[in-house]
Scaffold this motif. Structure first.
Motif, short mmCIF file in Angstrom:
data_model
loop_
_atom_site.label_atom_id
_atom_site.label_comp_id
_atom_site.label_asym_id
_atom_site.label_seq_id
_atom_site.Cartn_x
_atom_site.Cartn_y
_atom_site.Cartn_z
N GLU A 17 0.80 -1.13 0.10
CA GLU A 17 0.02 -0.04 0.15
C GLU A 17 0.91 1.15 -0.11
O GLU A 17 0.43 2.34 -0.58
CB GLU A 17 -0.88 0.12 1.31
N VAL A 18 1.99 1.29 0.89
CA VAL A 18 3.10 2.14 0.61
C VAL A 18 4.34 1.51 0.50
O VAL A 18 4.67 0.33 1.16
CB VAL A 18 3.05 2.94 2.08
N LEU A 19 5.09 2.16 -0.43
CA LEU A 19 6.56 1.57 -0.59
C LEU A 19 7.44 2.78 -0.98
O LEU A 19 7.39 3.40 -1.92
CB LEU A 19 6.43 0.47 -1.68
N ARG A 20 8.34 2.85 -0.21
CA ARG A 20 9.46 4.09 -0.44
C ARG A 20 10.90 3.20 -0.30
O ARG A 20 10.95 2.60 0.72
CB ARG A 20 9.07 5.03 0.38
N VAL A 21 11.86 3.52 -1.14
CA VAL A 21 12.99 2.95 -1.15
C VAL A 21 14.01 4.36 -1.27
O VAL A 21 13.86 5.02 -2.12
CB VAL A 21 13.47 1.87 -1.85
N GLU A 22 14.94 4.37 -0.24
CA GLU A 22 15.98 5.55 -0.34
C GLU A 22 17.24 4.84 -0.02
O GLU A 22 17.52 3.83 0.40
CB GLU A 22 15.66 6.61 0.49
N GLY A 23 18.28 5.41 -0.90
CA GLY A 23 19.72 5.05 -0.61
C GLY A 23 20.63 5.57 -1.46
O GLY A 23 20.48 6.68 -2.34
N ASP A 24 21.97 5.17 -1.14
CA ASP A 24 23.14 5.66 -1.75
C ASP A 24 23.92 4.80 -2.86
O ASP A 24 24.79 5.04 -3.48
CB ASP A 24 24.20 6.16 -0.91
N GLY A 25 22.95 3.81 -3.45
CA GLY A 25 23.50 2.73 -4.41
C GLY A 25 24.06 1.74 -3.70
O GLY A 25 24.40 0.58 -4.38
N ARG A 26 24.28 1.50 -2.59
CA ARG A 26 24.99 0.37 -1.83
C ARG A 26 24.13 0.18 -0.66
O ARG A 26 23.90 -1.14 -0.23
CB ARG A 26 26.40 0.83 -1.42
N TRP A 28 20.65 0.89 1.56
CA TRP A 28 19.28 1.20 1.38
C TRP A 28 18.59 1.02 2.58
O TRP A 28 18.63 0.49 3.33
CB TRP A 28 18.81 0.37 0.19
N SER A 29 17.35 1.89 2.43
CA SER A 29 16.28 1.86 3.47
C SER A 29 15.00 1.76 2.77
O SER A 29 14.60 2.45 1.85
CB SER A 29 16.32 3.06 4.41
#
Length: 81
Positions: A17-26, A28-29
């Motif tokens: 229902e909610v999906l968020r991915v963040e990171g620096d290429g190596r 991730w959260s």
């Protein structure tokens, strides 16, 4: 891998229902809100998310992933909705 690549993999294997991915290429959260988590303990939820990434985890394409996994009810309560 990009955040969008990881989001696509998770979304393909888990109804979100909610999906968020963040990171620096190596590193991730991911924030994942899914009804599939109902009745599951946190470790089982994380395993479900990791399972969607399959070989990407095993071959180190996704090196580190921090996961926040919530049911829709938990997410609504946390967000004050």
């Amino acid at each position: 891998m990009t955040a969008q690549d990881i989001e696509k993999l998770i979304a393909a294997g888990l109804p979100c229902e909610v999906l968020r991915v963040e990171g620096d290429g190596r590193h991730w959260s991911a924030l994942v809100v899914s009804a599939a988590f109902e009745g599951k303990r946190p470790i089982a939820r994380h395993q479900m998310v990791y399972a969607t990434l399959g070989e990407k985890i095993h071959n180190d394409e996704v090196h580190a992933l921090s996961i926040k996994a919530h049911t829709p009810a938990e997410w609504s309560a946390q967000a004050g909705r």
